[in-house]
Design a protein around this motif. Structure first.
Motif, PDB file in Angstrom:
ATOM      1  N   ILE A  55     -37.443   5.981   2.114  1.00  0.00           N
ATOM      2  CA  ILE A  55     -38.196   7.027   3.108  1.00  0.00           C
ATOM      3  C   ILE A  55     -37.933   6.235   4.761  1.00  0.00           C
ATOM      4  O   ILE A  55     -36.917   6.323   5.846  1.00  0.00           O
ATOM      5  CB  ILE A  55     -40.150   7.737   3.098  1.00  0.00           C
ATOM      6  CG1 ILE A  55     -39.844   8.727   2.506  1.00  0.00           C
ATOM      7  CG2 ILE A  55     -39.841   7.918   4.676  1.00  0.00           C
ATOM      8  CD1 ILE A  55     -39.109   9.479   1.707  1.00  0.00           C
ATOM      9  N   GLN A  56     -38.352   4.564   4.855  1.00  0.00           N
ATOM     10  CA  GLN A  56     -38.484   3.617   5.778  1.00  0.00           C
ATOM     11  C   GLN A  56     -36.326   4.342   6.059  1.00  0.00           C
ATOM     12  O   GLN A  56     -35.553   4.105   7.034  1.00  0.00           O
ATOM     13  CB  GLN A  56     -38.551   2.503   5.538  1.00  0.00           C
ATOM     14  CG  GLN A  56     -39.883   2.460   5.802  1.00  0.00           C
ATOM     15  CD  GLN A  56     -40.494   0.641   5.657  1.00  0.00           C
ATOM     16  OE1 GLN A  56     -40.112   0.172   4.674  1.00  0.00           O
ATOM     17  NE2 GLN A  56     -40.983   0.233   6.762  1.00  0.00           N
ATOM     18  N   GLU A  57     -35.503   3.788   5.106  1.00  0.00           N
ATOM     19  CA  GLU A  57     -33.890   3.780   5.012  1.00  0.00           C
ATOM     20  C   GLU A  57     -33.405   5.730   5.681  1.00  0.00           C
ATOM     21  O   GLU A  57     -32.592   5.064   6.300  1.00  0.00           O
ATOM     22  CB  GLU A  57     -33.641   3.545   3.668  1.00  0.00           C
ATOM     23  CG  GLU A  57     -31.466   3.660   4.170  1.00  0.00           C
ATOM     24  CD  GLU A  57     -31.783   2.231   4.636  1.00  0.00           C
ATOM     25  OE1 GLU A  57     -30.321   2.090   5.736  1.00  0.00           O
ATOM     26  OE2 GLU A  57     -32.423   1.366   4.703  1.00  0.00           O
ATOM     27  N   LYS A  69     -32.649   9.825  -2.597  1.00  0.00           N
ATOM     28  CA  LYS A  69     -33.235   8.826  -3.458  1.00  0.00           C
ATOM     29  C   LYS A  69     -33.783   8.988  -3.679  1.00  0.00           C
ATOM     30  O   LYS A  69     -34.533   8.962  -4.731  1.00  0.00           O
ATOM     31  CB  LYS A  69     -32.195   7.302  -2.826  1.00  0.00           C
ATOM     32  CG  LYS A  69     -30.872   6.929  -2.229  1.00  0.00           C
ATOM     33  CD  LYS A  69     -30.688   6.127  -2.241  1.00  0.00           C
ATOM     34  CE  LYS A  69     -29.875   5.675  -1.566  1.00  0.00           C
ATOM     35  NZ  LYS A  69     -29.214   4.327  -0.862  1.00  0.00           N
ATOM     36  N   TYR A  70     -35.160   9.664  -3.399  1.00  0.00           N
ATOM     37  CA  TYR A  70     -36.098   9.709  -2.911  1.00  0.00           C
ATOM     38  C   TYR A  70     -36.644  11.296  -3.799  1.00  0.00           C
ATOM     39  O   TYR A  70     -37.604  10.869  -4.692  1.00  0.00           O
ATOM     40  CB  TYR A  70     -37.121   9.837  -1.481  1.00  0.00           C
ATOM     41  CG  TYR A  70     -38.594  10.323  -1.526  1.00  0.00           C
ATOM     42  CD1 TYR A  70     -39.700   9.457  -2.416  1.00  0.00           C
ATOM     43  CD2 TYR A  70     -38.656  12.056  -1.255  1.00  0.00           C
ATOM     44  CE1 TYR A  70     -40.959  10.365  -2.373  1.00  0.00           C
ATOM     45  CE2 TYR A  70     -39.815  11.964  -1.493  1.00  0.00           C
ATOM     46  CZ  TYR A  70     -41.241  11.002  -2.218  1.00  0.00           C
ATOM     47  OH  TYR A  70     -42.200  12.123  -2.112  1.00  0.00           O
ATOM     48  N   ALA A  73     -35.662   9.711  -7.474  1.00  0.00           N
ATOM     49  CA  ALA A  73     -37.203   8.877  -8.180  1.00  0.00           C
ATOM     50  C   ALA A  73     -37.777  10.069  -8.294  1.00  0.00           C
ATOM     51  O   ALA A  73     -38.658   9.812  -9.478  1.00  0.00           O
ATOM     52  CB  ALA A  73     -37.387   8.230  -7.132  1.00  0.00           C
ATOM     53  N   GLU A  74     -38.448  11.075  -7.811  1.00  0.00           N
ATOM     54  CA  GLU A  74     -39.867  12.061  -7.877  1.00  0.00           C
ATOM     55  C   GLU A  74     -39.359  13.143  -8.746  1.00  0.00           C
ATOM     56  O   GLU A  74     -40.436  12.592 -10.493  1.00  0.00           O
ATOM     57  CB  GLU A  74     -39.744  12.538  -6.670  1.00  0.00           C
ATOM     58  CG  GLU A  74     -40.499  12.116  -5.567  1.00  0.00           C
ATOM     59  CD  GLU A  74     -42.066  12.390  -5.407  1.00  0.00           C
ATOM     60  OE1 GLU A  74     -42.783  13.451  -5.751  1.00  0.00           O
ATOM     61  OE2 GLU A  74     -42.787  10.778  -6.288  1.00  0.00           O
ATOM     62  N   THR A  75     -38.031  13.017  -9.366  1.00  0.00           N
ATOM     63  CA  THR A  75     -37.449  13.668 -10.517  1.00  0.00           C
ATOM     64  C   THR A  75     -37.718  13.564 -11.479  1.00  0.00           C
ATOM     65  O   THR A  75     -38.335  13.658 -12.955  1.00  0.00           O
ATOM     66  CB  THR A  75     -36.660  14.696 -10.169  1.00  0.00           C
ATOM     67  OG1 THR A  75     -35.890  14.970  -9.254  1.00  0.00           O
ATOM     68  CG2 THR A  75     -35.348  15.573 -11.275  1.00  0.00           C
ATOM     69  N   GLU A  76     -36.918  11.937 -11.476  1.00  0.00           N
ATOM     70  CA  GLU A  76     -36.664  11.227 -12.789  1.00  0.00           C
ATOM     71  C   GLU A  76     -38.741  10.579 -13.264  1.00  0.00           C
ATOM     72  O   GLU A  76     -38.541  10.487 -14.906  1.00  0.00           O
ATOM     73  CB  GLU A  76     -36.184   9.749 -12.254  1.00  0.00           C
ATOM     74  CG  GLU A  76     -34.429   9.719 -12.364  1.00  0.00           C
ATOM     75  CD  GLU A  76     -34.238  10.040 -14.008  1.00  0.00           C
ATOM     76  OE1 GLU A  76     -34.040  10.074 -14.716  1.00  0.00           O
ATOM     77  OE2 GLU A  76     -33.577  11.580 -13.477  1.00  0.00           O
TER      78      GLU A  76
END
Length: 292
Positions: A55-57, A69-70, A73-76
């Motif tokens: 989120i910072q990125e 990307k976030y 990662a939640e899906t994985e």
């Protein structure tokens, strides 16, 4: 229905503090879920830490690929845990990262207060608030991760640590009267500052840290604001003055020596010298040679 001018809106500091406290409370509730093992709590905490990085990125670039990307990662995480992830998903951490609507979605302010705000900019977190929020969340989670690892002793029987402070002392399970709450707090202050660069920047950043100190010292509390530890921590390391502080600093110093934590030793030594210099001349004489 109340007129907008009659609706009282908290200050931005109050709103921000409530946001951090709400995140901390919901995260702590996640750690209380008994269905999750220590390893799984570590994994979920690491996932949230990685989320703040993504989120910072995204905040910097506004590139949808960084948000993806976030999301990926939640899906994985969901694929791995499936139905067992419900306790995590019920909290809806993703709403903390919707900086335009987080104040309403997380009920930091009432819907009436939200609607009475004059602009979308006022309803949203500012760039500075977003940066500070993500930084504080990162510190909170990093600290929690540290203690989660410490809490996992593994299956093997732990090897007793040698007593190096005074090997001639009898080791018992009796409480050590010399280890006061004040000295525990002072030790935690220097440990966190030396190891993680964490200290009480303001009341907001202190709240999450103090929760851990209550845990480590086994001290119950009702609210952070009513906590005596909280009040003392905000004044660290100068919660005491004169020779009382010097004696506390000298008491905790050998523990950092045993750990080889040189940065903490240096901080303690500097504080001892500062405290000695502030003593009246007559009291300062008994510490002759310690200012060199």
């Amino acid at each position: 229905m109340a007129d907008n001018k009659d609706i009282q809106i908290p200050s931005r500091l109050q709103i921000f503090n409530k946001l951090i406290i709400k995140f901390d409370e919901e995260y702590q509730n996640l750690l209380k879920v008994q269905d999750y093992s220590t390893d799984e709590k570590i994994e979920l905490t690491e996932h949230l830490l990685k989320a703040t990085d993504y989120i910072q990125e995204y905040v910097k670039t506004q590139d949808s690929k960084d948000w993806k990307k976030y999301a990926d990662a939640e899906t994985e995480l969901l694929k791995k845990y499936r139905g067992r992830l419900k306790a995590y998903t019920d909290i809806q951490f993703y709403k903390y990262f919707d900086f335009r609507l987080v104040l309403a979605h997380k009920e930091i302010i009432t819907q009436e207060q939200f609607n009475s705000m004059k602009s979308a900019a006022e309803q949203s977190l500012s760039v500075e608030e977003i940066d500070l929020f993500l930084s504080d969340v990162n510190h909170l989670l990093s600290l929690s991760l540290h203690f989660l690892y410490l809490s996992d002793t593994g299956k093997a029987e732990p090897t007793p640590l040698p007593v190096t402070l005074n090997d001639t002392d009898n080791v018992t399970d009796e409480p050590d009267k010399d280890v006061t709450k004040a000295r525990q707090l002072l030790t935690m202050y220097y440990f966190l500052k030396a190891s993680f660069g964490i200290e009480a920047r303001d009341k907001n950043s202190a709240s999450g840290i103090v929760r851990f100190i209550h845990l480590m010292t086994g001290t119950k509390f009702t609210t952070i604001q009513n906590s005596d530890i909280y009040k003392k921590y905000l004044r660290m390391p100068n919660y005491k003055t004169d020779s009382r502080l010097i004696e506390d600093l000298k008491f905790i110093r050998p523990y950092f020596v045993d750990l080889g934590l040189e940065s903490a030793i240096k901080m303690v030594d500097e504080e001892i010298k500062r405290a000695i210099k502030e003593l009246p001349y007559n009291e300062r004489k008994k510490y002759k040679g310690e200012l060199e």
